[in-house]
Scaffold this active site. Structure first.
Site, mmCIF file in Angstrom:
data_model
loop_
_atom_site.group_PDB
_atom_site.id
_atom_site.type_symbol
_atom_site.label_atom_id
_atom_site.label_comp_id
_atom_site.label_asym_id
_atom_site.label_seq_id
_atom_site.Cartn_x
_atom_site.Cartn_y
_atom_site.Cartn_z
ATOM 1 N N GLY A 50 0.826 -1.208 0.000
ATOM 2 C CA GLY A 50 0.000 0.000 0.000
ATOM 3 C C GLY A 50 0.854 1.249 0.000
ATOM 4 N N LYS B 283 5.110 4.489 2.244
ATOM 5 C CA LYS B 283 4.761 3.178 1.702
ATOM 6 C C LYS B 283 4.477 2.187 2.832
ATOM 7 C CE LYS B 283 7.140 3.278 -2.732
ATOM 8 N NZ LYS B 283 7.988 4.494 -2.768
ATOM 9 N N LYS C 32 4.672 0.341 8.150
ATOM 10 C CA LYS C 32 4.493 1.659 7.539
ATOM 11 C C LYS C 32 5.819 2.390 7.641
ATOM 12 C CE LYS C 32 -0.182 3.390 8.472
ATOM 13 N NZ LYS C 32 -0.816 4.558 9.101
ATOM 14 N N ASP D 180 -10.413 10.872 11.371
ATOM 15 C CA ASP D 180 -10.378 10.483 9.958
ATOM 16 C C ASP D 180 -10.993 9.104 9.772
ATOM 17 O OD1 ASP D 180 -9.954 10.915 7.284
ATOM 18 O OD2 ASP D 180 -7.877 10.210 7.306
#
Ligand SMILES: *[C@@H]1O[C@H](CO)[C@@H](O)[C@H](O)[C@H]1NC(C)=O
Ligand SMILES: *[C@@H]1O[C@H](CO)[C@@H](O)[C@H](O)[C@H]1NC(C)=O
Ligand SMILES: *[C@@H]1O[C@H](CO)[C@@H](O)[C@H](O)[C@H]1NC(C)=O
Ligand SMILES: *[C@@H]1O[C@H](CO)[C@@H](O)[C@H](O)[C@H]1NC(C)=O
Ligand SMILES: *[C@@H]1O[C@H](CO)[C@@H](O)[C@H](O)[C@H]1NC(C)=O
Length: 951
Positions: free
Chosen positions: A632, A638, A653, A749
Site C-alpha cells: 500500500g 509506503k 508503515k 479520519d
C-alpha cells in the site's frame, strides 16, 4: 587666517547640516500628536497592540495602525491619513479629540469591543471617506454632526447597540454610497430626506426598531441597488406603489416589517433579482405582470395572499427559490415552472408551497432531481388518486447541507512533497501540477447577496474576486462556505501565489500588502449580484507571520501596521487556528533540523508491549523493502507486508522524507499508540527508529479494508449480517478511543478505508495518524469540549459543523461513522458523481424509496433491521451535533438490531467459518499475504481490489 577661514567653513557646514537635518526629519502636526495621545488614553488595550504609541513621532516612528501623508502639507507638517485599528481587542471609548485629525480619510475600528457613544467631533473631519465602526458595542444615538461628512463614501456602524433616530442631517452626506446601520437599536421614522442622496447604492437598515412608514420617495434614488429593512416594525403601513419605479434596484428585502396591503407591481424594475416580502400581513393576489428575467429569489411566504400562482412565474430562467408557503393561495400547482428551465448541473430550484389551498396539479408532476417541491398542508395532498403527489407531501425537508466544502480536489500529488505543517498545500486549480504553496487565509462575508443558492454563481464570483485583486483564477480557492442569518454568505478563502514568479511558494511581502490594502480600502468594483462584502479576518500565518508592512508605497507613509489578524471578534476560529499552528510550528523547526541521519542520543522511553525493532530486522522482514512486498501507499509513506523471524506477519508503515517527525514527537505518538488496546483497534506491534528512519509495525489484517469489499465488483460480497457486525465492531473501537483511552482520543479520519478486517472479518479501526488527543484540562481547570485544529480529514466524511467551526468533537467521529454506515448500506462512495451520500439517502428515505438505494449484494435480511440501521445512520449524519447520538448510543442501537437478526445471520463473528462457504472468501494463508491483491491499511492503498474479485 587660514585657520579662521576653516573655522568659518566649518561653522557654515555645521549650520547647513543642521538646516538640512531639520528639513529631512519632518514631524506630525502637534495637534494630531496630542489627539492621538488622548485617543490612546481612553482605549483599553489588553493585548498591548498600541504599545509603541507615545514613543517618538506618530508618523516617523511607525506607530501601530497609523498611516500618514508622505509629503509635508502646506503647513510644513506630516498628517495622519488613516487609522487602521481593526480587530485589536480594544475596549474603552472613542475620544472626542479624534476630531482634531483633520486630514483623516479612513477611520477603522471594526471588530473591537468599544463602548460609549460616537463622538460628535468626528463630524468635523471633512476629508473622511470611510468611517468603519461596525462590530463594536457602541451605544447612544447618532450625532447629527456626522451629516456634515460630505466626502464620506462608506458609513458602517452595523452590529453595535446604537439607538435613537437616524438624523435628518444625513441628507448632507452628499457622497455617501453605503449606509450600513443594520443590527442596532435605531428607532423612529426613516427620514424621507435620505431619498435626496443621489449617490446612495446600498441602504441597509435591517434589524433595528424602526417604525413609521416606508418613504415613497426612496424610489427616486437614482443609484439604489439594495434596500434592506427586514425585522423592523412599520406597523400596518403599506409598501408604496412608487416602489415599482425604482430604476436600478436589484434587491428589495422587507421581511417581517409588519406591512399590510398589496404586493406592488415590481415588473418594471429591469434588474430586480431578489425579492423578500415574507412574514408580513400582505393581502390580495400576487401581481401577475412578469418580473425581471434576472429573478433568483422570490419569497412571499407567511402572508395572507390569495388567488393563484401567476403564470409569469413559469418564465423566470434564473429562479432558484420561490417560497409561497403559509398563504391562502388556491388553484393548481403549475408544473411548467421547471419545464422550460435549462438546468446546468449546478442549478437548483426550491419551490415551497406548503400550507395553502392548492387543490390540483397541472400537467405531470415529475420534477428533475434538482427541483425541490413541497406541498404538505394543501388539499392536493389528500387526493390519493394523484400519482406521485405523496412524494412531495412529506413533513421533512431535504434541506441542503449547511456548509459546503468545495475543495474536492482529486489530483493525486505525493503528500510528503508538500510540508504538512498546515501552512503549505497543493494549489487545487494550479495549471502547474502539484504546485505546493502557502496561501493567505481570508474570512470573507457577503452581507447581502442577491441569490439564494451559491453554486451557479461560484464561478462568476471567483472571476469577480480574482479580477478585482489582479490575480489569476487558479490563485483563489473557496475552501468552505456557509449561509448565515441575514441571509449572509460566509466564506473561507485561500489565495495562492502565482506560479510565474520562479515558482515561489509564497507571496512576497509587497504582494501581501497590496492584497491586504485592497481588502481594507474597499476598492473592489461594485457588483450588484454579490452586494457589499465584509472582511472577517485576514490571517497571516506561517511564512507570513512576521510581515510588518514597513516599506513605503506611493503617496503614503506607513506606520508599523503589525501583522494582525484582522477580523471578527466573533470569529475566534482563526485565533484558535493560529494557536494550533503556532504549536505545530515549533515542531517544524525540529523537523527541519533533523536529517535522515540518526540522532546520536536516543530519547529513552519505556514502552510496554511494543518492540523497538532495528533497521536490519525491518530490511530482513521485507526482503530489503522489495517492491513486491509493498502492499500500500498512504499519506505517511509506503506500506510493506513482512514476516518477522518468529513468523508473525506484520504490516510496516515506513515514513517518507516529508512525514518524518522529530524523534520526541515520534516516540510520544508511539507511546500513545502503545497504550491503546482493544479488539476493534489495529494493534501496534512495534516501531523502528534507526538510521534516520521511522517505521510503525502493525498486526497484519488479511482481509484488507472495508472500502475494498464495498467497491468490489464481485457478486460475492459482505452479507447484511456481516456488515452489521463490522459496524458494531467499528463503533466499539471508536467508543473505546473516546471514553476509555487515557487521555481520550478523537479519531478525526474515520472512513471505510480506515476500517480493516481480520481473517474472521472482525472490524478493526486503523490509522490514528490524524488523531489528536481529546482536550485535556486547561489552566482554569475546565474541560473545553472541543479541540481546535485546522480542518483535516477526508471530503465526504467531514462533520459539517467541524467545517464551520474548525472544532473537533466526539460527534465529528459520530458523523463520519454515520457516513461509513451509509456506504455499507448502499455500497456507494460518500461522494460520487458530485452527489453526497447523506443527501441522497435522506431524499430516498423521505420519499419512501429507501430500498432503491440499498446495495443489492447483501443477500436476504429482515426489512425492519435495515430500516433501523438506516435510521441510525441518518441520525449520525445530522447537521447539528446535538441531534446526533453519542457513540455509546450507536453501540447500543447496533446491538439491538443484531438481536433482531435471525439466528444464522447473527452467529458470533468469532466463529468466522460461517462466511467462508465460498472458498474464495477464505482468508489467505500467511505465506500469500504479499499478493498485490491483498489490501492492507487505511489510507494506504489505492485502487486495489480484494482477492475475491476475479471472475
Ligand atoms: C519606521 O519605518 C521606516 C520605514 O520602514 C524605517 O526605516 C524606520 O527605521 C522605522 N522607524 C522606527 C523608529 O522604527
Ligand atoms: C442592469 O444590470 C446591468 C449589469 O449589471 C447593467 O449593465 C445595467 O446598466 C443595469 N440596468 C439598469 C437599468 O440598472
Ligand atoms: C382576497 O383577499 C382580499 C382581501 O383580503 C379579498 O377582498 C378578496 O375577496 C379575496 N379574493 C378571493 C378570490 O378570495
Ligand atoms: C440581468 O440579466 C441580463 C441578461 O439576462 C444581464 O445582462 C444583466 O447583467 C443582469 N443584471 C444583473 C444585475 O445581474
Ligand atoms: C416553454 O417553451 C415553449 C417553447 O419554447 C413555449 O411555447 C412555452 O410558452 C414555454 N412555457 C412557459 C411556461 O414559458
Amino acid at each position: 587666517m587660514i585657520c579662521r577661514m576653516r573655522l568659518g567653513v566649518c561653522i557654515l557646514a555645521l549650520c547647513l547640516c543642521l538646516c538640512l537635518a531639520a528639513a529631512a526629519s519632518p514631524i506630525t502636526h502637534p495637534s494630531e500628536v496630542s489627539a492621538l495621545r488622548a485617543v490612546k488614553k481612553q482605549l483599553v488595550d489588553p493585548k498591548k497592540n498600541l504599545r509603541n504609541w507615545g514613543k517618538g513621532d506618530p508618523c516617523t516612528a511607525n506607530w501601530t495602525g497609523i498611516l500618514c501623508t508622505n509629503d509635508l502639507g502646506g503647513d510644513g507638517y506630516l498628517h495622519v491619513q488613516e487609522l487602521q485599528l481593526l480587530n485589536m481587542n480594544l475596549s474603552g471609548t472613542l475620544a472626542p479629540e479624534l476630531g482634531q485629525l483633520s486630514r483623516l480619510r479612513i477611520l477603522d475600528f471594526m471588530w473591537n469591543e468599544l463602548t460609549g457613544t460616537i463622538p460628535k467631533e468626528i463630524g468635523r473631519i471633512s476629508p473622511l471617506r470611510l468611517l468603519l465602526l461596525n462590530g463594536n458595542k457602541l451605544f447612544g444615538s447618532l450625532p447629527d454632526e456626522l451629516g456634515y461628512l460630505s466626502n464620506l463614501n462608506r458609513l458602517q456602524l452595523d452590529q453595535n447597540n446604537i439607538s435613537g433616530p437616524i438624523p435628518k442631517t444625513f441628507v448632507n452626506m452628499s457622497s455617501v454610497r453605503h449606509l450600513h446601520l443594520n443590527n442596532n437599536s435605531l428607532s423612529g421614522q426613516i427620514p424621507p430626506e435620505l431619498s435626496q442622496i443621489p449617490t446612495l447604492i446600498h441602504l441597509l437598515l435591517d434589524n433595528n426598531n424602526l417604525s413609521g412608514y416606508l418613504p415613497p420617495e426612496f424610489s427616486n434614488l437614482p443609484e439604489l441597488r439594495i434596500l434592506q429593512l427586514d425585522n423592523n416594525d412599520f406597523g400596518g403601513s403599506v409598501i408604496p406603489a412608487s416602489y415599482g419605479n425604482f430604476s436600478r434596484l436589484v434587491k428589495l428585502s422587507l421581511r417581517n416589517c409588519g406591512l399590510r396591503g398589496a404586493v406592488p407591481d415590481l415588473s418594471k424594475i429591469s434588474n430586480l433579482t431578489y425579492l423578500d416580502l415574507s412574514q408580513n400581513h400582505l393581502t390580495g393576489p400576487i401581481q401577475r405582470n412578469k418580473l425581471s428575467n434576472n429573478m433568483t429569489t422570490i419569497d412571499l411566504s407567511d402572508n395572507q395572499l390569495n388567488g393563484t400562482i401567476p403564470a409569469s412565474f413559469s418564465d423566470l430562467p434564473s429562479l432558484q427559490t420561490l417560497c409561497l408557503e403559509n398563504n391562502f393561495l388556491t388553484g393548481t400547482v403549475p408544473t411548467d415552472i421547471w419545464q422550460n428551465m435549462t438546468f446546468s448541473t449546478s442549478a437548483r430550484l426550491k419551490l415551497d408551497f406548503r400550507n395553502n389551498s392548492f387543490s390540483s396539479i397541472q400537467g405531470h408532476l415529475n420534477p428533475p432531481v434538482n427541483v425541490t417541491l413541497r406541498l404538505e398542508g394543501n388539499p392536493v395532498c389528500e387526493n390519493a388518486n394523484l400519482l406521485n403527489v405523496s412524494l412531495f407531501c412529506g413533513s421533512e425537508s431535504g434541506e441542503d447541507k449547511m456548509l459546503t466544502n468545495l475543495n474536492n480536489s482529486t489530483v493525486k500529488c505525493p503528500i510528503q512533497a508538500c510540508p504538512r505543517d498546515g501552512y503549505y498545500e497543493y494549489v487545487p486549480a494550479s495549471p502547474l501540477p502539484c504546485f505546493c504553496a502557502a496561501p493567505l487565509r481570508i474570512g470573507y462575508r457577503l452581507k447581502s447577496p442577491s441569490f439564494s443558492y451559491f453554486p451557479p454563481y461560484i464561478h462568476p464570483f471567483e472571476v469577480y474576486l480574482t479580477s478585482s485583486l489582479n490575480l489569476s483564477r487558479y490563485q483563489l480557492s473557496i475552501d468552505t462556505y456557509s449561509w448565515e442569518k441575514g441571509p449572509r454568505l460566509r466564506m473561507y478563502l485561500k489565495l495562492f501565489p502565482s506560479i510565474t514568479e520562479n515558482h515561489s511558494s509564497t507571496f512576497n511581502v509587497s504582494e501581501v500588502e497590496r492584497i491586504r490594502r485592497k481588502y481594507l480600502s474597499w476598492t473592489f468594483p461594485g457588483n450588484s449580484l454579490f452586494g457589499p462584502y465584509e472582511l472577517l479576518n485576514f490571517t497571516l500565518l506561517g511564512p507570513y507571520a512576521d510581515i510588518k508592512f514597513e516599506e513605503k508605497t506611493k503617496g503614503i507613509r506607513k506606520g508599523g501596521l503589525v501583522a494582525v489578524v484582522v477580523g471578527g471578534a466573533a470569529f475566534a476560529v482563526s485565533v484558535s487556528v493560529i494557536v494550533t499552528i503556532l504549536i505545530t510550528r515549533r515542531h517544524d523547526g525540529q523537523r527541519r533540523a533533523m536529517s535522515r541521519k540518526r540522532l546520536s542520543e536516543k530519547v529513552s522511553m519505556k514502552l510496554d508491549g511494543v518492540k523497538d525493532f532495528t533497521f536490519k530486522e525491518m530490511t530482513l522482514a521485507t526482503d530489503n523493502f522489495n517492491s513486491s512486498s509493498q502492499v500500500g501507499q498512504g499519506g505517511y509513506g509506503k506500506v510493506y507486508g513482512g514476516t518477522l523471524p518468529d513468523k508473525t506477519v506484520v504490516a510496516i508503515k515506513r515514513a517518507e522524507e516529508g512525514s518524518l517527525q522529530g524523534q520526541r514527537e515520534f516516540l510520544t505518538e508511539i507511546k500513545l499508540l502503545s497504550r491503546l488496546h482493544h479488539r476493534n483497534l489495529v494493534s501496534l506491534v512495534g516501531y523502528c527508529d534507526e538510521e534516520g528512519e521511522q517505521m510503525l509495525v502493525y498486526e497484519f489484517m488479511p482481509n484488507g479494508t472495508l472500502r475494498d469489499w464495498l467497491s468490489a465488483k464481485s457478486k460475492e460480497s459482505l452479507t447484511f449480517g456481516m456488515r452489521l457486525r463490522i459496524a458494531l465492531g467499528s463503533a466499539k473501537g471508536i467508543l473505546y478511543l473516546h471514553t476509555e483511552a487515557n487521555p481520550p482520543v478523537f479519531h478525526r479520519d474515520i472512513k471505510a478505508s480506515n476500517i480493516l478486517l481480520d481473517s474472521k472479518f472482525n472490524a478493526k479501526v486503523a490509522d490514528f495518524g490524524l488523531s489528536r488527543l481529546a482536550p485535556a484540562l486547561e489552566d482554569e481547570g475546565t474541560v473545553p469540549d472541543h479541540v481546535s485544529t485546522v480542518v483535516r480529514g477526508t471530503p465526504g466524511y467531514l462533520d459539517p459543523e467541524y467545517f464551520l467551526t474548525h472544532k473537533v468533537t466526539d460527534k465529528s467521529d459520530v458523523y463520519s461513522l454515520g457516513v461509513v454506515f451509509l456506504e455499507m448500506l448502499t455500497g456507494k462512495r460518500p461522494i460520487s458523481h458530485g452527489r453526497n451520500i447523506v443527501r441522497e439517502v435522506n431524499t430516498a428515505h423521505q420519499s419512501g424509496m429507501m430500498f432503491s438505494v440499498i446495495d443489492s449484494r447483501m443477500g436476504c435480511y429482515p426489512s425492519e433491521c435495515i430500516e433501523r440501521f438506516v435510521g441510525l445512520a441518518l441520525s449520525c449524519c445530522q447537521d447539528k451535533t446535538e441531534n446526533r447520538p453519542s457513540m455509546s448510543d450507536v453501540v447500543r442501537e447496533l446491538e439491538c438490531i443484531l438481536k433482531m437478526m435471525p439466528e444464522t445471520e447473527s452467529v458470533s463473528s468469532d466463529s468466522g467459518s460461517s462466511y467462508s462457504n465460498s472458498g474464495k472468501l477464505l482468508p489467505p494463508s500467511s505465506t500469500s499475504f504479499v499478493s498485490s491483491s491483498n489490501v492492507l491499511g487505511s489510507d494506504l492503498v489505492s485502487g486495489v481490489v480484494p482477492s475475491i474479485t476475479p471472475r
